[in-house]
Design a protein around this motif. Structure first.
Motif, PDB file in Angstrom:
ATOM      1  N   LYS A 180       2.291   6.200  -7.216  1.00 21.70           N
ATOM      2  CA  LYS A 180       1.232   6.936  -7.997  1.00 21.70           C
ATOM      3  C   LYS A 180       0.515   7.990  -7.002  1.00 21.70           C
ATOM      4  N   TYR A 181       0.314   8.065  -5.888  1.00 19.88           N
ATOM      5  CA  TYR A 181      -0.597   9.321  -5.361  1.00 19.88           C
ATOM      6  C   TYR A 181      -0.157  10.222  -4.381  1.00 19.88           C
ATOM      7  N   LEU A 182       1.323  10.193  -4.370  1.00 22.53           N
ATOM      8  CA  LEU A 182       2.069  11.197  -3.598  1.00 22.53           C
ATOM      9  C   LEU A 182       2.023  12.751  -4.344  1.00 22.53           C
ATOM     10  N   PRO A 183       1.804  13.729  -4.131  1.00 20.71           N
ATOM     11  CA  PRO A 183       1.401  14.951  -5.201  1.00 20.71           C
ATOM     12  C   PRO A 183       3.197  14.802  -5.133  1.00 20.71           C
ATOM     13  N   ASP A 224       0.636  -1.471  -0.109  1.00 22.44           N
ATOM     14  CA  ASP A 224       0.300   0.592  -0.011  1.00 22.44           C
ATOM     15  C   ASP A 224       0.528   1.349   0.191  1.00 22.44           C
ATOM     16  N   ASN A 268       2.423   1.929  -3.378  1.00 26.22           N
ATOM     17  CA  ASN A 268       1.385   2.525  -4.571  1.00 26.22           C
ATOM     18  C   ASN A 268       0.494   3.999  -4.174  1.00 26.22           C
ATOM     19  N   ILE A 269       1.121   4.369  -2.541  1.00 24.87           N
ATOM     20  CA  ILE A 269       0.957   5.910  -2.216  1.00 24.87           C
ATOM     21  C   ILE A 269       1.768   6.441  -3.174  1.00 24.87           C
TER      22      ILE A 269
END
Ligand SMILES: [Fe+2]
Ligand SMILES: [Fe+2]
Lengths: 201, 241
Positions: free
Chosen positions: B191-194, B184, B187-188
């Motif tokens: 993909k998702y951390l600005p 997890d 992946n953060i």
């Protein structure tokens, strides 16, 4: 190239496994994620948790538990199960697989066969970035606020089963499984506010 | 590549430098000279068969020799597992923590995101510590006691009672949770951390997490596929006695 497709190989025969891996490497965008390592405990759960698109099974290596495993895998509608068969594999077993690879075929034949199987599958997520739906966002929001599946179900007038199904989809799309991981995602994307989360803890 | 005892340890490390922390657990530190695996092990009084088997399994998971590893004493296995725990708790976890703190302090605009990351990792760490603590204070001592009792033919009533109480199989589930959270987190970050300008620390963080992940998977595999079956065998011989 679209999304990478994951293949789980279930076999404890090294020569066979290495051969399958070698074969899969020939196809672009395919990834062998996990190879069965001999532990049969909760095998189907382990396979499913890897979230594969394809599972290639050597029926020989899990003889006694083959049928229950195939049954459990068949409940996962997104997983395509491929069996390794030979001329002498009983028809009863062959018919349980949606697709088969013939152990005696040569490499070209096997690649062709595999390509057909892979190409047949149409994946709506294929090219565009997976975005979570309105409903899923709503569920994610509530989960991030610390509600349990049951509480979310009650609040949104859904069954727990439906909430779980949505949750599985969210996890699949985002690649995040744990609640705390989902909460981080929700916060980063302003689906919930940090003050709300803190208040609810 | 199958690692063998006549190979030079230096060549092995050239081939796969991820093995450095593994040889550290056996007390071999960099600057070990130009000796073969065999001679270095002899000098350091290391069980060479055990060393090689562990090294091979880490280097190539498909080379895990289950039957052979199970033949070593539980004491030896546990000693290695404990050292691995120490590597996580005393080195890897603090390193990663430091890195996240540094990232949070360096960036003003992404501070909030890094603080979220920090909190997530904190939670993960506590879970890992709890798991390791349970193994070190309950599972491992029980296994060693079990092995000794059988060796010395002095099986006590209380041990038999405890062997009925424990469930060694609940183990695997916890391992899955530990691995899941790391995935997890990766992946953060991926993909998702600005996005931020400082990619250097992010890259470092991702690398450290990947190293930790590989090590944890190897560790859990030894526990699940070697230690647990071994304990099950010991328990069986306990009831047969
Ligand atoms: Fe452990
Ligand atoms: Fe463990």
């Amino acid at each position: 190239m679209g999304k990478t497709k994951k293949v789980v190989v279930v076999s404890d025969a090294f020569l066979l496994t290495a051969g399958i891996e070698n074969l899969i490497l020939e196809l672009s965008g395919m990834l062998v994620d996990h190879v069965f390592d001999g532990s049969e405990k909760r095998l189907s759960e382990k396979i499913i948790s890897k979230k594969p698109e394809f599972v290639i099974i050597d029926p020989e290596c899990i003889k006694e538990i083959l049928i229950p495993i195939l049954r459990e895998l068949s409940e996962e509608s997104d997983i395509i199960v491929i069996g390794i068969v030979t001329k002498v594999t009983s028809q009863n077993i062959v018919s349980r697989f949606s697709h088969t690879l013939d152990k005696e075929n040569n490499k070209f034949q096997l690649i062709e066969c595999l390509q057909k199987i892979v190409g047949n599958q149409s994946d709506p997520l294929e090219d565009n970035e997976p975005t979570i739906s309105k409903r899923e966002t709503e569920i994610l929001q509530n989960l991030a606020l610390g509600l349990t599946n049951q509480e979310v179900a009650d609040k949104l007038f859904l069954s727990v089963h439906t909430v779980m199904t949505h949750r599985k989809k969210i996890t699949r799309k985002l690649g995040i499984k744990s609640i705390s991981g989902l909460t981080v995602y929700a916060l980063l994307n302003n689906i919930v506010d940090i003050r709300e989360v803190e208040r609810s803890v | 590549m199958l690692l063998e005892k006549q190979m030079k340890l230096a060549d092995v490390i050239h081939h796969d430098y991820n093995l450095v922390p593994v040889i550290n657990r056996f007390g071999i530190v960099l600057g070990f000279g130009d000796g073969s695996i065999e001679s270095i092990c002899n000098n350091k009084n290391i069980d060479i068969d055990f060393f090689l088997t562990i090294l091979n399994a880490f280097h190539d998971p498909q080379l895990l020799d289950k039957e052979f590893l199970q033949s070593f004493s539980a004491r030896l296995l546990i000693d290695y597992l404990r050292k691995t725990h120490n590597y996580y708790l005393a080195h890897k976890i603090p390193e990663i923590e430091c890195l996240i703190v540094e990232m949070a302090s360096e960036s003003s605009d992404k501070k909030r995101s890094y603080e979220l990351l920090q909190k997530f990792f904190e939670e993960y760490k506590n879970e890992l510590i709890k798991h390791i603590d349970r193994e070190e204070t309950r599972v491992y001592p029980y296994v060693i006691e079990l092995e000794e009792a059988i060796q010395n033919n002095s099986v006590s009533e209380s041990l038999i009672l405890r062997s009925n109480e424990y469930s060694i199989t609940s183990y695997e589930e916890e391992h899955d949770n530990v691995e899941e959270k790391l995935t997890d987190l990766k992946n953060i970050i991926i993909k998702y951390l600005p996005p931020s300008k400082n990619q250097k620390n992010r890259f470092k963080l991702l690398k450290e997490l990947t190293v930790l992940e590989k090590d944890l998977v190897d560790h859990a595999r030894i526990e699940d596929l070697i230690l647990v079956p071994k304990v099950e065998l010991l328990e069986k011989s306990l009831t047969n006695n």
